[in-house]
Design a protein around this motif. Structure first.
Motif, PDB file in Angstrom:
ATOM      1  N   TYR A   1      82.172  27.079  97.377  1.00  0.00           N
ATOM      2  CA  TYR A   1      81.933  26.700  95.981  1.00  0.00           C
ATOM      3  C   TYR A   1      80.439  26.472  95.732  1.00  0.00           C
ATOM      4  O   TYR A   1      79.981  25.400  95.382  1.00  0.00           O
ATOM      5  CB  TYR A   1      82.794  25.480  95.617  1.00  0.00           C
ATOM      6  N   ARG A   2      79.715  27.557  95.900  1.00  0.00           N
ATOM      7  CA  ARG A   2      78.261  27.535  95.869  1.00  0.00           C
ATOM      8  C   ARG A   2      77.712  27.211  94.475  1.00  0.00           C
ATOM      9  O   ARG A   2      78.399  27.356  93.467  1.00  0.00           O
ATOM     10  CB  ARG A   2      77.711  28.890  96.309  1.00  0.00           C
ATOM     11  N   GLY A   3      76.446  26.833  94.453  1.00  0.00           N
ATOM     12  CA  GLY A   3      75.748  26.577  93.199  1.00  0.00           C
ATOM     13  C   GLY A   3      74.378  27.214  93.188  1.00  0.00           C
ATOM     14  O   GLY A   3      74.156  28.270  92.605  1.00  0.00           O
ATOM     15  N   ARG A   4      73.419  26.595  93.900  1.00  0.00           N
ATOM     16  CA  ARG A   4      72.029  27.066  93.889  1.00  0.00           C
ATOM     17  C   ARG A   4      71.884  28.528  94.278  1.00  0.00           C
ATOM     18  O   ARG A   4      71.173  29.297  93.619  1.00  0.00           O
ATOM     19  CB  ARG A   4      71.212  26.184  94.846  1.00  0.00           C
ATOM     20  N   SER A   5      72.552  28.955  95.335  1.00  0.00           N
ATOM     21  CA  SER A   5      72.402  30.337  95.786  1.00  0.00           C
ATOM     22  C   SER A   5      72.966  31.321  94.768  1.00  0.00           C
ATOM     23  O   SER A   5      72.498  32.459  94.661  1.00  0.00           O
ATOM     24  CB  SER A   5      73.063  30.541  97.145  1.00  0.00           C
ATOM     25  N   VAL A   6      73.968  30.905  94.000  1.00  0.00           N
ATOM     26  CA  VAL A   6      74.521  31.746  92.938  1.00  0.00           C
ATOM     27  C   VAL A   6      73.476  31.958  91.849  1.00  0.00           C
ATOM     28  O   VAL A   6      73.207  33.086  91.417  1.00  0.00           O
ATOM     29  CB  VAL A   6      75.795  31.107  92.350  1.00  0.00           C
ATOM     30  N   VAL A   7      72.857  30.874  91.412  1.00  0.00           N
ATOM     31  CA  VAL A   7      71.834  30.965  90.363  1.00  0.00           C
ATOM     32  C   VAL A   7      70.654  31.797  90.850  1.00  0.00           C
ATOM     33  O   VAL A   7      70.143  32.668  90.136  1.00  0.00           O
ATOM     34  CB  VAL A   7      71.382  29.553  89.946  1.00  0.00           C
ATOM     35  N   ASP A   8      70.212  31.548  92.081  1.00  0.00           N
ATOM     36  CA  ASP A   8      69.045  32.263  92.610  1.00  0.00           C
ATOM     37  C   ASP A   8      69.312  33.750  92.783  1.00  0.00           C
ATOM     38  O   ASP A   8      68.376  34.562  92.754  1.00  0.00           O
ATOM     39  CB  ASP A   8      68.623  31.656  93.952  1.00  0.00           C
ATOM     40  N   ALA A   9      70.592  34.124  92.955  1.00  0.00           N
ATOM     41  CA  ALA A   9      70.948  35.537  93.099  1.00  0.00           C
ATOM     42  C   ALA A   9      71.068  36.247  91.758  1.00  0.00           C
ATOM     43  O   ALA A   9      71.344  37.453  91.716  1.00  0.00           O
ATOM     44  CB  ALA A   9      72.252  35.675  93.877  1.00  0.00           C
ATOM     45  N   GLY A  10      70.853  35.523  90.664  1.00  0.00           N
ATOM     46  CA  GLY A  10      70.954  36.132  89.344  1.00  0.00           C
ATOM     47  C   GLY A  10      72.370  36.274  88.844  1.00  0.00           C
ATOM     48  O   GLY A  10      72.633  37.056  87.915  1.00  0.00           O
ATOM     49  N   ILE A  11      73.287  35.515  89.433  1.00  0.00           N
ATOM     50  CA  ILE A  11      74.687  35.536  89.007  1.00  0.00           C
ATOM     51  C   ILE A  11      74.883  34.470  87.937  1.00  0.00           C
ATOM     52  O   ILE A  11      74.321  33.384  88.021  1.00  0.00           O
ATOM     53  CB  ILE A  11      75.613  35.247  90.204  1.00  0.00           C
ATOM     54  N   LEU A  12      75.675  34.774  86.940  1.00  0.00           N
ATOM     55  CA  LEU A  12      75.977  33.830  85.883  1.00  0.00           C
ATOM     56  C   LEU A  12      76.979  32.797  86.394  1.00  0.00           C
ATOM     57  O   LEU A  12      78.084  33.149  86.804  1.00  0.00           O
ATOM     58  CB  LEU A  12      76.537  34.582  84.683  1.00  0.00           C
TER      59      LEU A  12
END
Length: 549
Positions: free
Chosen positions: A433-444
């Motif tokens: 249930y990731r957060g930061r890595s999702v945002v940094d990857a450009g995922i909404l």
């Protein structure tokens, strides 16, 4: 010009970089007319002054189960039981209550069971039979992906008959001797639900009113119902009519976006000019598709279940679950069947919302999205991966390249984070249930509760996105923490973009819907977002909740 409403507060956080803050907002016809100097000198029919409180865009829950939760409010709450003896006592009390009513045919309904509250043990079917006798029993697991039944229920669905076969995508669990344990997993729950469905429109309206009045008290003005009208997640073939009826009667207290379950879609026919060379695809009658509806009730993505749950160890993973020898969960259907149905829905104009918790299911979800977009182009709303529970690093990069949206539930981290970490082990716990890595990857990254799997106190969920603390005090994926502003955006701007509704909600701008959440202090600077009070909620310029009254 006379406005309908002028609302003032200590600070209005618009989430719009062109105008980040304001002190006053005007409303006309349910939409924002302007701020501060733009409405200076104008009069209004009404005024709302919230003093030093802080206003944000109304919160959006991008994935929840409103009808299910509303219906379950009348069931026995099993989440408060600690130890099977307490659970059995709750069921005994419910049987006694039904006996007093003289309703010999009434079912025993319970919700919120979590084996983690009972030393990882499940109820003994013999004990349940002793308590319930011939009364059918239906206890829903907190994940929604399993249920506990008794022999009376299993007899009704034919699971005790010779030659019984499990349905595709589900299992009636049996012990080493082949006897049912009472645990019913995934799509096999549909066998039980078939005895209860469909619910009447009036019963669903009651459930929606009960649920959404509670949403308003949490600052929620919009939500996405993750599955209606079909499969084990649906409650009636005419479930959408219940939402419309609730809205028409003033009994729907938040805006609903409805995801039809893919089981509700069927092959479409029409004029040859309307067809792709591979056919028109799968959809609803009359060609109704994503976006159809109004500001109160509107269709969203199509919901597709690919795998199960983490707590039940039925999520499809590429490495064994800890403590479950050689168990890697399972996909709920054949990949080629998913491909045919999902691509058919996408071809007919339905963006995909693919339930994928395990990394093996996420692989399939990414394959389906990539093929859909390559063959038919990208739709206005992004395709989504629901939960994105165990995401490998390589999957982040791929998802970012496909411009998908994901809905990992930060609200899970507190109540079930320790259980999830135990399921996957220390080497993979940081992928949960990731957060930061999702945002940094450009995922909404869209915020959601998955109610009733976890509660819909979105303030608690936002705080969990920031601190990543489990109930034991452990930190789940320390490098995945978001900032408070990002956490707020998951339930405002980013949720609106993920649901394809950023033109109307998610930020406070002129022309957008006048949907506001009013907090006791700023979510951006408060020591704990979870400790903030919801002072009021405003839906289309009208109070849907007011703690001051």
């Amino acid at each position: 010009m006379k406005l309908d409403l002028i609302l003032t507060a200590g600070e209005i956080l618009t989430m719009d970089p062109a105008r980040p803050t304001a002190r006053a907002v005007g409303v006309l016809g349910g939409r924002i007319a302007g701020f501060d100097e733009q409405i200076a000198g104008l009069e209004a029919e009404r005024a709302l002054d919230f003093g030093d409180a802080v206003v944000t865009p109304g919160l959006i829950d991008a994935h929840c189960h409103t009808a299910w939760w509303g219906l379950g409010l009348a069931s026995v709450d099993l989440s408060r039981a600690r130890g099977l003896d307490e659970l059995y006592a709750l069921i005994e009390a419910e049987v006694a209550r039904l006996d007093e009513l003289g309703d010999a045919d009434a079912w025993v309904h319970g919700t919120g069971f979590n084996q983690g509250h009972h030393g990882d043990a499940f109820p003994d079917i013999a004990r349940l039979d002793e308590i319930t006798g011939d009364r059918p029993l239906y206890l829903r697991h907190t994940s929604g992906h399993a249920s506990i039944t008794n022999s009376a229920t299993l007899r009704l669905v034919g699971a005790l008959d010779p030659g019984f076969e499990n349905p595709v995508g589900g299992v009636v669990v049996r012990d080493a001797d082949g006897a049912p344990t009472g645990l019913v997993e995934e799509a096999a729950q549909g066998l039980v639900q078939a005895l209860l469905l469909p619910y009447s429109t009036e019963r669903l309206v009651e459930a929606l009113e009960a649920a959404t009045s509670r949403y308003a008290a949490e600052g929620i003005t919009s939500f996405t119902e993750a599955g209606v009208g079909g499969g084990w997640i649906g409650h009636s073939p005419v479930e959408v009519a219940a939402y419309q009826a609730a809205a028409e009667r003033g009994r729907l207290h938040a805006r609903a976006q409805l995801m039809p379950a893919i089981d509700a879609l069927r092959p479409l026919e029409g004029h040859a000019a309307d067809f792709h060379r591979e056919g028109r695809g799968r959809g609803l009658d009359l060609g109704i598709r994503y976006g159809f509806g109004d500001d109160a009730v509107r269709f969203g993505h199509v919901k597709v279940f690919l795998d199960g749950s983490l707590l039940g160890a039925t999520a499809a993973v590429t490495e064994d679950f800890c403590g479950h020898d050689h168990n890697r969960g399972y996909l709920l259907d054949d990949p080629e069947t998913y491909r045919e149905r999902a691509l058919g829905a996408y071809r007919a104009g339905w963006p995909l919302a693919l339930h994928a918790i395990g990394d093996a299911a996420i692989d399939l979800a990414l394959d389906l999205i990539e093929e859909a977009q390559e063959r038919y182009g990208r739709l206005a709303a992004p395709c989504r991966i629901e939960h994105f529970g165990i995401a490998r690093p390589d999957q982040l990069e791929r998802a970012g390249g496909l411009a998908v949206a994901v809905t990992p539930q930060a609200g899970f981290i507190g109540p079930i984070g320790d259980q999830m970490a135990d399921r996957v082990g220390p080497d993979r716990a940081g992928w949960l249930y990731r957060g930061r890595s999702v945002v940094d990857a450009g995922i909404l990254l869209a915020g959601s509760s998955d109610l009733p799997v976890a509660d819909n106190n979105l303030r608690r969920g936002m705080q969990s996105a920031v601190d990543r603390l489990t109930d034991s005090g452990a930190v789940l994926g320390a490098g995945e923490a978001l900032t408070p502003e990002e956490a707020l955006r998951t339930h405002t701007e980013w949720a609106a973009r993920a649901t394809g509704q950023i033109a109307d909600k998610g930020t406070l701008e002129r022309g957008k819907l006048a949907d506001f959440a009013v907090f006791s202090a700023s979510p951006l600077t408060a020591p704990s977002i979870a400790q903030l009070d919801v002072v009021a909620t405003v839906l289309g310029g009208e109070l849907s909740f007011d703690a001051r009254s």
